[in-house]
Design an enzyme around this catalytic site. Structure first.
Site, PDB file in Angstrom:
ATOM      1  N   HIS A   1       0.865  -1.175   0.000  1.00 36.59           N
ATOM      2  CA  HIS A   1       0.000   0.000   0.000  1.00 36.59           C
ATOM      3  C   HIS A   1       0.902   1.224   0.000  1.00 36.59           C
ATOM      4  O   HIS A   1       1.520   1.563   1.009  1.00 36.59           O
ATOM      5  CB  HIS A   1      -0.907  -0.032   1.234  1.00 36.59           C
TER       6      HIS A   1
ATOM      7  N   LYS B   1      -9.816   7.119  -3.754  1.00 40.44           N
ATOM      8  CA  LYS B   1      -8.777   8.087  -3.422  1.00 40.44           C
ATOM      9  C   LYS B   1      -7.439   7.570  -3.924  1.00 40.44           C
ATOM     10  O   LYS B   1      -7.123   6.389  -3.765  1.00 40.44           O
ATOM     11  CB  LYS B   1      -8.723   8.324  -1.912  1.00 40.44           C
TER      12      LYS B   1
ATOM     13  N   LYS C   1      -3.323   7.945  -3.751  1.00 41.06           N
ATOM     14  CA  LYS C   1      -2.189   8.444  -2.990  1.00 41.06           C
ATOM     15  C   LYS C   1      -1.115   8.922  -3.967  1.00 41.06           C
ATOM     16  O   LYS C   1      -0.571   8.127  -4.736  1.00 41.06           O
ATOM     17  CB  LYS C   1      -1.632   7.340  -2.092  1.00 41.06           C
TER      18      LYS C   1
ATOM     19  N   ASP D   1      -4.849  12.321  -2.417  1.00 39.93           N
ATOM     20  CA  ASP D   1      -4.239  12.648  -1.134  1.00 39.93           C
ATOM     21  C   ASP D   1      -2.747  12.815  -1.362  1.00 39.93           C
ATOM     22  O   ASP D   1      -2.066  11.879  -1.780  1.00 39.93           O
ATOM     23  CB  ASP D   1      -4.508  11.533  -0.119  1.00 39.93           C
TER      24      ASP D   1
ATOM     25  N   GLU E   1      -6.661  16.346  -0.888  1.00 37.30           N
ATOM     26  CA  GLU E   1      -6.371  16.245   0.540  1.00 37.30           C
ATOM     27  C   GLU E   1      -4.938  16.660   0.842  1.00 37.30           C
ATOM     28  O   GLU E   1      -3.998  16.137   0.250  1.00 37.30           O
ATOM     29  CB  GLU E   1      -6.606  14.804   0.998  1.00 37.30           C
TER      30      GLU E   1
ATOM     31  N   ASP F   1      -6.106  17.312   6.622  1.00 35.02           N
ATOM     32  CA  ASP F   1      -5.938  16.041   7.324  1.00 35.02           C
ATOM     33  C   ASP F   1      -4.804  16.174   8.325  1.00 35.02           C
ATOM     34  O   ASP F   1      -5.024  16.346   9.519  1.00 35.02           O
ATOM     35  CB  ASP F   1      -5.676  14.912   6.334  1.00 35.02           C
TER      36      ASP F   1
ATOM     37  N   LYS G   1     -10.563  12.032  12.235  1.00 37.72           N
ATOM     38  CA  LYS G   1      -9.865  10.809  12.639  1.00 37.72           C
ATOM     39  C   LYS G   1      -9.849  10.733  14.155  1.00 37.72           C
ATOM     40  O   LYS G   1      -9.310  11.635  14.822  1.00 37.72           O
ATOM     41  CB  LYS G   1      -8.433  10.783  12.090  1.00 37.72           C
TER      42      LYS G   1
ATOM     43  N   GLU H   1     -13.728   6.739   4.851  1.00 39.36           N
ATOM     44  CA  GLU H   1     -12.623   5.956   4.299  1.00 39.36           C
ATOM     45  C   GLU H   1     -12.343   4.751   5.199  1.00 39.36           C
ATOM     46  O   GLU H   1     -11.199   4.331   5.352  1.00 39.36           O
ATOM     47  CB  GLU H   1     -11.383   6.853   4.195  1.00 39.36           C
TER      48      GLU H   1
END
Length: 373
Positions: free
Chosen positions: A22, A167, A169, A198, A224, A249, A273, A327
């Site tokens: 990831h 989303k 990255k 993001d 983001e 974020d 979060k 998410e």
């Protein structure tokens, strides 16, 4: 009414494999590490919590090892002998005596809420004010770094009706390469899906000015944290000129940060979060600030396992509006579970249990197998 006292607090580090690497801007995950927290009370009830971060210290100021150490040596002892049913007093005690450590505190608060829900026969959402929905739409992060593979993965998610919010990255590569990657995926998916990005703070303001314009002009719905959380003036400028909404974020590391961002007009969307705010109750205070300021909300994640994901979900289902969805896909990234029943994802949604507490039971055998020795 008799009090139930906190009798013991146990922490264990759990390493779980992921379905694939990831890739984030600051780190590539090959596995996810959770800190599972067990709060035992003298009435025989046990509450379960989770504290999870990303990539050791790659993302934030806490690591799994520091979370465990600080709970075992500092935070936990402050709670032993305290009233387990008075969560407000317990968390105020922690905040008065210890600074920061929001990830650790979030896990402890989640465990106390789980125990109290079991004690009263209520789901945690009802302890947080009462749910207004039973499920949450969940985005999926496309993070292989390979354009064709990401498109194929998104198409599969659409076909099985698991996700329609995606989303990406970006930030680790050269800006033009990232833009090409994102635009190709949006072009392939078209109006069948929402595509967001993001950047994890990896652009400077000069890069972000152009990149945000290009992304917005090509149908990207949300951007983001494109620049450093420290560059507050730059965040304000980007929020004013970007054609796509800017979401904060990393900029939100406390409830106080949320107030300051709202006052400055530094973002039009907040990522919520529980880990970064200090627990489910604290994240709802951030949500209230955003709502009062007309800032939209998104239910974020630290890629927690099932325990942390459901702790977040119970808070998020109490919110009036989650304009940008959530998410909470962390459990889907893992190949193994440590609970007896995996969370249910169906028709693009995560279903939030109505059973007491968080609505889960640890699988003791699996927990022992994956626990770090």
């Amino acid at each position: 009414m008799s009090h139930s006292l906190i009798e013991s607090i146990q922490t264990v580090i759990v390493d779980l494999p992921t379905i694939r690497p990831h890739k984030l801007a600051m780190h590539t995950m090959q596995q996810q590490t959770l800190v599972i927290i067990r709060v035992r009370c003298d009435d025989g009830i046990e509450g379960i919590g989770e504290a999870t971060t990303i990539g050791g210290l790659a993302y934030g100021n806490e690591s799994p090892e520091s979370i465990k150490t600080n709970i075992d040596s500092h935070l936990g002892p402050l709670l032993i002998g305290q009233d387990a049913a008075n969560i407000n007093a317990a968390m105020l005690r922690l905040d008065k005596v210890t600074k920061g450590n929001t990830f650790a505190k979030s896990g402890l608060e989640s465990a106390l809420l789980d125990a109290q829900g079991k004690r009263l026969g209520l789901p945690v959402s009802e302890l947080l004010g009462g749910r207004v929905r039973d499920s949450l739409e969940v985005a999926w992060t496309l993070a292989s770094g390979d354009t064709a593979r990401d498109i194929a993965e998104a198409e599969q998610m659409l076909d099985i009706r698991r996700h329609r919010l995606f989303k990406l990255k970006i930030g680790a590569n050269e800006v033009s390469a990232d833009l090409k990657h994102v635009i190709a995926i949006k072009k392939a998916l078209g109006e069948r899906a929402s595509v967001r990005v993001d950047v994890n703070q990896y652009w400077d303001e000069s890069q972000a000015i152009r990149a945000c314009q290009v992304l917005g002009d090509n149908g990207i719905d949300l951007i983001e944290q494109p620049i450093s959380r420290i560059n507050r003036a730059g965040q304000v400028r980007l929020n004013q000129r970007s054609p796509a909404p800017i979401m904060a974020d990393e900029s939100i590391e406390s409830v106080e940060d949320a107030f300051s961002l709202a006052a400055d007009g530094a973002a039009s969307v907040f990522a919520l979060k529980i880990a970064k705010n200090g627990g489910p109750r604290a994240v709802l205070r951030t949500a209230q600030i955003a709502e009062a300021a007309g800032i939209a909300l998104y239910g974020g994640t630290m890629l927690e396992g099932t325990v942390g994901t459901l702790a977040s979900a119970h808070a998020f289902v109490t919110l009036n509006t989650l304009t940008w969805g959530t998410e909470l896909f962390g459990p889907l990234l893992l190949t193994e579970e440590i609970v007896t029943e995996a969370p249910v994802y169906r028709d693009f949604q995560l279903e939030v249990p109505r059973t007491p507490g968080l609505g889960l039971t640890l699988d003791e055998e699996r927990l022992a197998f994956f626990s770090r020795k």
